[in-house]
Write an enzyme that holds these catalytic residues in place. Structure first.
Site, PDB file in Angstrom:
ATOM      1  N   ASP A 140      84.076  53.527   9.670  1.00  0.00           N
ATOM      2  CA  ASP A 140      84.093  52.902  11.003  1.00  0.00           C
ATOM      3  C   ASP A 140      83.848  51.423  10.722  1.00  0.00           C
ATOM      4  O   ASP A 140      84.087  50.957   9.583  1.00  0.00           O
ATOM      5  CB  ASP A 140      83.014  53.515  11.914  1.00  0.00           C
ATOM      6  CG  ASP A 140      83.151  53.075  13.380  1.00  0.00           C
ATOM      7  OD1 ASP A 140      84.046  53.580  14.065  1.00  0.00           O
ATOM      8  OD2 ASP A 140      82.378  52.210  13.826  1.00  0.00           O
ATOM      9  N   LYS A 143      78.344  61.180  14.537  1.00  0.00           N
ATOM     10  CA  LYS A 143      78.496  59.752  14.193  1.00  0.00           C
ATOM     11  C   LYS A 143      77.259  59.320  13.423  1.00  0.00           C
ATOM     12  O   LYS A 143      76.195  59.920  13.571  1.00  0.00           O
ATOM     13  CB  LYS A 143      78.623  58.916  15.473  1.00  0.00           C
ATOM     14  CG  LYS A 143      79.228  57.539  15.255  1.00  0.00           C
ATOM     15  CD  LYS A 143      80.736  57.585  15.153  1.00  0.00           C
ATOM     16  CE  LYS A 143      81.316  56.252  14.734  1.00  0.00           C
ATOM     17  NZ  LYS A 143      82.790  56.253  14.817  1.00  0.00           N
ATOM     18  N   LYS A 182      82.062  65.884  12.970  1.00  0.00           N
ATOM     19  CA  LYS A 182      83.007  64.974  12.317  1.00  0.00           C
ATOM     20  C   LYS A 182      82.938  63.654  13.061  1.00  0.00           C
ATOM     21  O   LYS A 182      83.030  63.613  14.290  1.00  0.00           O
ATOM     22  CB  LYS A 182      84.429  65.574  12.414  1.00  0.00           C
ATOM     23  CG  LYS A 182      85.505  64.700  11.820  1.00  0.00           C
ATOM     24  CD  LYS A 182      85.768  65.054  10.364  1.00  0.00           C
ATOM     25  CE  LYS A 182      86.556  63.993   9.627  1.00  0.00           C
ATOM     26  NZ  LYS A 182      85.726  62.943   8.990  1.00  0.00           N
TER      27      LYS A 182
HETATM   28  P1  NDP Z   1      86.452  47.046  10.845  1.00  0.00           P
HETATM   29  O1  NDP Z   1      85.095  46.799  10.360  1.00  0.00           O
HETATM   30  O2  NDP Z   1      87.533  47.319   9.878  1.00  0.00           O
HETATM   31  O3  NDP Z   1      86.924  45.833  11.783  1.00  0.00           O
HETATM   32  C1  NDP Z   1      86.209  45.478  12.925  1.00  0.00           C
HETATM   33  C2  NDP Z   1      86.862  44.230  13.519  1.00  0.00           C
HETATM   34  O4  NDP Z   1      86.205  43.924  14.761  1.00  0.00           O
HETATM   35  C3  NDP Z   1      86.701  42.999  12.646  1.00  0.00           C
HETATM   36  O5  NDP Z   1      87.781  42.155  12.866  1.00  0.00           O
HETATM   37  C4  NDP Z   1      85.392  42.404  13.166  1.00  0.00           C
HETATM   38  O6  NDP Z   1      85.269  41.023  12.903  1.00  0.00           O
HETATM   39  C5  NDP Z   1      85.528  42.668  14.645  1.00  0.00           C
HETATM   40  N1  NDP Z   1      84.191  42.789  15.266  1.00  0.00           N
HETATM   41  C6  NDP Z   1      83.171  43.588  14.854  1.00  0.00           C
HETATM   42  N2  NDP Z   1      82.102  43.408  15.637  1.00  0.00           N
HETATM   43  C7  NDP Z   1      82.461  42.492  16.548  1.00  0.00           C
HETATM   44  C8  NDP Z   1      81.794  41.874  17.634  1.00  0.00           C
HETATM   45  N3  NDP Z   1      80.515  42.192  17.937  1.00  0.00           N
HETATM   46  N4  NDP Z   1      82.482  40.989  18.370  1.00  0.00           N
HETATM   47  C9  NDP Z   1      83.776  40.685  18.075  1.00  0.00           C
HETATM   48  N5  NDP Z   1      84.446  41.225  17.056  1.00  0.00           N
HETATM   49  C10 NDP Z   1      83.805  42.111  16.316  1.00  0.00           C
HETATM   50  O7  NDP Z   1      86.340  48.269  11.900  1.00  0.00           O
HETATM   51  P2  NDP Z   1      87.474  49.228  12.434  1.00  0.00           P
HETATM   52  O8  NDP Z   1      88.743  48.504  12.582  1.00  0.00           O
HETATM   53  O9  NDP Z   1      87.414  50.474  11.628  1.00  0.00           O
HETATM   54  O10 NDP Z   1      86.893  49.613  13.879  1.00  0.00           O
HETATM   55  C11 NDP Z   1      87.176  48.842  15.043  1.00  0.00           C
HETATM   56  C12 NDP Z   1      86.905  49.680  16.272  1.00  0.00           C
HETATM   57  O11 NDP Z   1      87.732  50.856  16.251  1.00  0.00           O
HETATM   58  C13 NDP Z   1      85.482  50.202  16.423  1.00  0.00           C
HETATM   59  O12 NDP Z   1      85.158  50.298  17.793  1.00  0.00           O
HETATM   60  C14 NDP Z   1      85.565  51.609  15.842  1.00  0.00           C
HETATM   61  O13 NDP Z   1      84.559  52.461  16.329  1.00  0.00           O
HETATM   62  C15 NDP Z   1      86.927  52.024  16.362  1.00  0.00           C
HETATM   63  N6  NDP Z   1      87.569  53.121  15.645  1.00  0.00           N
HETATM   64  C16 NDP Z   1      87.806  53.043  14.287  1.00  0.00           C
HETATM   65  C17 NDP Z   1      88.459  54.073  13.653  1.00  0.00           C
HETATM   66  C18 NDP Z   1      88.844  53.995  12.210  1.00  0.00           C
HETATM   67  O14 NDP Z   1      89.567  54.895  11.758  1.00  0.00           O
HETATM   68  N7  NDP Z   1      88.443  52.981  11.465  1.00  0.00           N
HETATM   69  C19 NDP Z   1      88.839  55.297  14.367  1.00  0.00           C
HETATM   70  C20 NDP Z   1      88.631  55.235  15.796  1.00  0.00           C
HETATM   71  C21 NDP Z   1      87.982  54.192  16.368  1.00  0.00           C
HETATM   72  P3  NDP Z   1      84.476  40.518  11.569  1.00  0.00           P
HETATM   73  O15 NDP Z   1      85.444  40.736  10.447  1.00  0.00           O
HETATM   74  O16 NDP Z   1      84.181  39.107  11.857  1.00  0.00           O
HETATM   75  O17 NDP Z   1      83.259  41.378  11.473  1.00  0.00           O
END
Ligand code: NDP
Length: 449
Positions: free
Chosen positions: A169, A129, A93
């Protein structure tokens, strides 16, 4: 900190030797192995039968080509992955990430972390993943659909509701999950719970969208209460990112009485001393898919700053990195500590570099690793799987109550494990140990595989 135990050191050296270019994976393995020093002394039998050598090697890693046709009629080719890391305690998962930075190292690091995170939830889920170096940014809806369909055409061979259940993600939200689910159904002629994070109209769970961000705040709340006898009320809070995790972390932080003063995207950050208007950021990011810079044009009194690193220079009580890996380094940690931060809790996976983590632990502030504090997302995915199996839907209150219970229980398991192994207050060690004990005993019980 060097690894003192010879077995731990040898396992780490083997990982580096086998895959010298997989820096993120090496970083994740090192951080976990470090926590096992007291465990190997207390319960050496748990490490027999090459346990660690097996633990750091994915059970299966599939790499595949995704060819699709863009709006100009040109064929595009992306590389994609599904890493089925460990199935000792349940079917694989873990989410799918669509981002140009995706490679084997990133997918393996995320899959490895997922093993311990899923174990911490208390639900029967193994670690996996996947993702692709496809960039949804700037693509039309139809291009995203064509890509998702091509991606699922291949991935459908390896997943299943009782085998491997992907979710979202970075870059994979409700829209992408919908296209992926549609294609799986078309290929298999089965309406199953093979993906989580589905739309509410076709088997999704209430509160799944909010779960990672809300869960993060439930964890923070419990940690502050237990470790500092404090609450989130009136806490100045900085949150990086403005995606799924960040948005709902901000929403819940405000519901708990905190003032969220900054958020970011990959281009820059906004500072709003009056408190960020989360509904405006939601409209921009979820509906318009616009840049966060537009916020400053819409909300008087707010500012936009190009570049996201300086967000950690803003004085705050609570910092929640919710964007991506290694986004907060040693210098950022120093700035936060100098400004009196009392809690840094990871919403993203591994957003703090090892130097930053060491600085927070040395100062004994509340610091929680993502595998504990962001586990609410996958936990609620687990609840979505339960509902799909039962062919029923729970109310939002029911799911939210269960999420709260799970996050509170994760915090206490992690806190107690750290204490039991002589590292009271070290939630990094506590999370690794608590997550590991269950997986290791399951692996030993099932014989060598
Ligand atoms: P989203 O794609 O919804 O959002 C990602 C956010 O981070 C956006 O604001 C994006 O900006 C920014 N971002 C992405 N890459 C970079 C970078 N290289 N430098 C700076 N900012 C960056 O993703 P999530 O919110 O789902 O995920 C965010 C984090 O949380 C990740 O690490 C993910 O693995 C983790 N996570 C997510 C879960 C989930 O349920 N979604 C569960 C557990 C962990 P922009 O819009 O400009 O791309």
């Amino acid at each position: 900190m060097a690894l003192e135990n010879r077995y731990l050191r040898e396992v780490y050296e083997q990982v580096c030797k086998k895959d010298p270019d997989q820096k993120e994976f090496q970083q994740a393995v090192y951080e976990v192995l470090q926590s096992f020093e007291p465990v190997i002394v207390k319960t050496p039998a748990l490490f027999e039968n090459g346990l660690l050598e097996r633990l750091v090697e994915p059970e299966r890693l599939v790499t595949f080509r995704v060819a699709w046709v863009d709006d100009r009629g040109k064929t595009q080719v992306n590389r994609a992955f599904r890493c089925q890391f460990n199935s000792a305690i349940g079917p694989y998962k873990g989410g799918l990430r669509f981002h140009p930075s995706v490679n084997t190292s990133i997918i393996k690091f995320l899959g490895f972390e997922q093993i311990f995170k899923n174990s911490l939830t208390g639900l029967p889920m193994g670690g996996g993943k996947g993702g692709s170096d496809f960039d949804p940014k700037g693509k039309s809806d139809v291009e995203v659909m064509r890509f998702a369909q091509a991606f699922m055409t291949e991935m459908s061979k390896y997943i299943g509701a009782d085998t491997d259940i992907p979710a979202g993600d970075i870059g994979v939200g409700a829209r992408e999950i919908g296209y992926l689910f549609g294609q799986y159904k078309r290929i298999r002629n089965e309406f199953t719970g093979v993906l989580t994070g589905k739309g509410l109209a076709f088997g999704g769970s209430l509160v799944r969208k909010e779960a990672t961000g809300y869960g993060l705040l439930y964890f923070v709340q419990e940690a502050l209460a237990t470790m500092r006898n404090e609450t989130m009320k009136d806490k100045i809070t900085v949150i990086s990112g403005s995606g799924n995790v960040a948005l709902y972390a901000a929403e819940k932080a405000q519901q708990l009485g905190a003032r969220v003063v900054a958020m970011s995207d990959s281009a820059g950050f906004i500072y709003d001393p009056n408190g960020v208007r989360v509904e405006v950021v939601k409209q921009l990011k979820e509906v318009e898919r616009a840049r966060i810079s537009k916020y400053a044009e819409l909300v008087p009194g707010s500012e936009y700053h190009e570049g996201c690193r300086r967000i950690w220079q803003i004085p705050c009580d609570v910092a929640l990195p919710c964007a991506t890996q290694n986004e907060l380094d040693g210098e950022d940690a120093k700035a936060l500590l100098k400004n009196g931060v009392i809690a840094v809790c990871e919403g993203a996976n591994m957003p703090c570099t090892p130097e930053a983590v060491d600085a927070f632990l040395a100062e004994k502030i509340v610091f929680s690793p993502g595998k504990a504090s962001n586990a609410g997302g996958v936990a609620t995915s687990g609840l979505e799987m339960c509902q799909n199996s039962e062919r029923c839907c729970w109310t939002a209150e029911e799911v939210d109550t269960r999420l709260q219970q799970i996050m509170i229980s994760i915090f206490h398991n992690v806190f107690d494990a750290a204490k039991e192994y002589g590292m009271e207050g070290n939630l990094v060690a506590g999370a690794n140990i608590a997550g590991f004990l269950k997986v290791a005993s399951a692996m030993q019980a099932q014989g060598i595989f």
